[in-house]
Design a protein around this motif. Structure first.
Motif, PDB file in Angstrom:
ATOM      1  N   LEU A  54       0.869  -1.173   0.000  1.00 32.73           N
ATOM      2  CA  LEU A  54       0.000   0.000   0.000  1.00 32.73           C
ATOM      3  C   LEU A  54       0.905   1.221   0.000  1.00 32.73           C
ATOM      4  O   LEU A  54       1.735   1.380   0.907  1.00 32.73           O
ATOM      5  N   HIS A  59       2.036  -4.151   3.228  1.00 27.73           N
ATOM      6  CA  HIS A  59       0.820  -4.085   4.035  1.00 27.73           C
ATOM      7  C   HIS A  59       0.469  -5.458   4.598  1.00 27.73           C
ATOM      8  O   HIS A  59      -0.126  -5.567   5.656  1.00 27.73           O
ATOM      9  N   ARG A  68      -8.748  -4.341   7.281  1.00 33.99           N
ATOM     10  CA  ARG A  68      -7.575  -3.498   7.557  1.00 33.99           C
ATOM     11  C   ARG A  68      -7.185  -2.686   6.326  1.00 33.99           C
ATOM     12  O   ARG A  68      -6.883  -1.486   6.414  1.00 33.99           O
ATOM     13  N   LEU A  69      -7.208  -3.317   5.150  1.00 31.44           N
ATOM     14  CA  LEU A  69      -6.858  -2.618   3.917  1.00 31.44           C
ATOM     15  C   LEU A  69      -7.857  -1.500   3.634  1.00 31.44           C
ATOM     16  O   LEU A  69      -7.471  -0.376   3.320  1.00 31.44           O
ATOM     17  N   ARG A  71      -9.722   0.069   5.777  1.00 28.97           N
ATOM     18  CA  ARG A  71      -9.495   1.122   6.786  1.00 28.97           C
ATOM     19  C   ARG A  71      -8.303   1.985   6.398  1.00 28.97           C
ATOM     20  O   ARG A  71      -8.357   3.211   6.448  1.00 28.97           O
ATOM     21  N   ASP A  72      -7.212   1.337   5.987  1.00 31.35           N
ATOM     22  CA  ASP A  72      -6.011   2.076   5.645  1.00 31.35           C
ATOM     23  C   ASP A  72      -6.151   2.864   4.340  1.00 31.35           C
ATOM     24  O   ASP A  72      -5.411   3.808   4.094  1.00 31.35           O
TER      25      ASP A  72
END
Length: 82
Positions: A54, A59, A68-69, A71-72
């Motif tokens: 990412l 990541h 999580r991805l 969110r990021d």
């Protein structure tokens, strides 16, 4: 600008699953980089593919951590997929 890069290898089942996941949660927003043939990529990632980058930073690997991805990327986990 593509923020997500997937380092992948042809014939890798986990890579295929990761590609399908990225197609579902971020269609058209990621790039696949083939590991085979690159000494540098083989050295850095060869035993951990698929690897998700990412913004050029690692990541995760082996599986896409969807929540999580998202969110990021600045999208809530419950938000509709693009």
């Amino acid at each position: 600008m593509t923020r997500i890069t997937l380092i992948s290898r042809d014939g890798c089942h986990l890579c295929e699953v990761a590609e399908q996941t990225l197609d579902r949660i971020a269609p058209g927003q990621w790039t696949r980089v083939e590991l085979t043939g690159s000494v540098e990529l083989e050295r850095d990632y060869g035993d951990r593919v698929p690897v998700v980058l990412l913004d050029g930073k690692e990541h995760g690997y082996w599986r896409v951590e969807e929540d999580r991805l998202l969110r990021d990327l600045g999208r809530p986990a419950g938000a509709p997929r693009l």
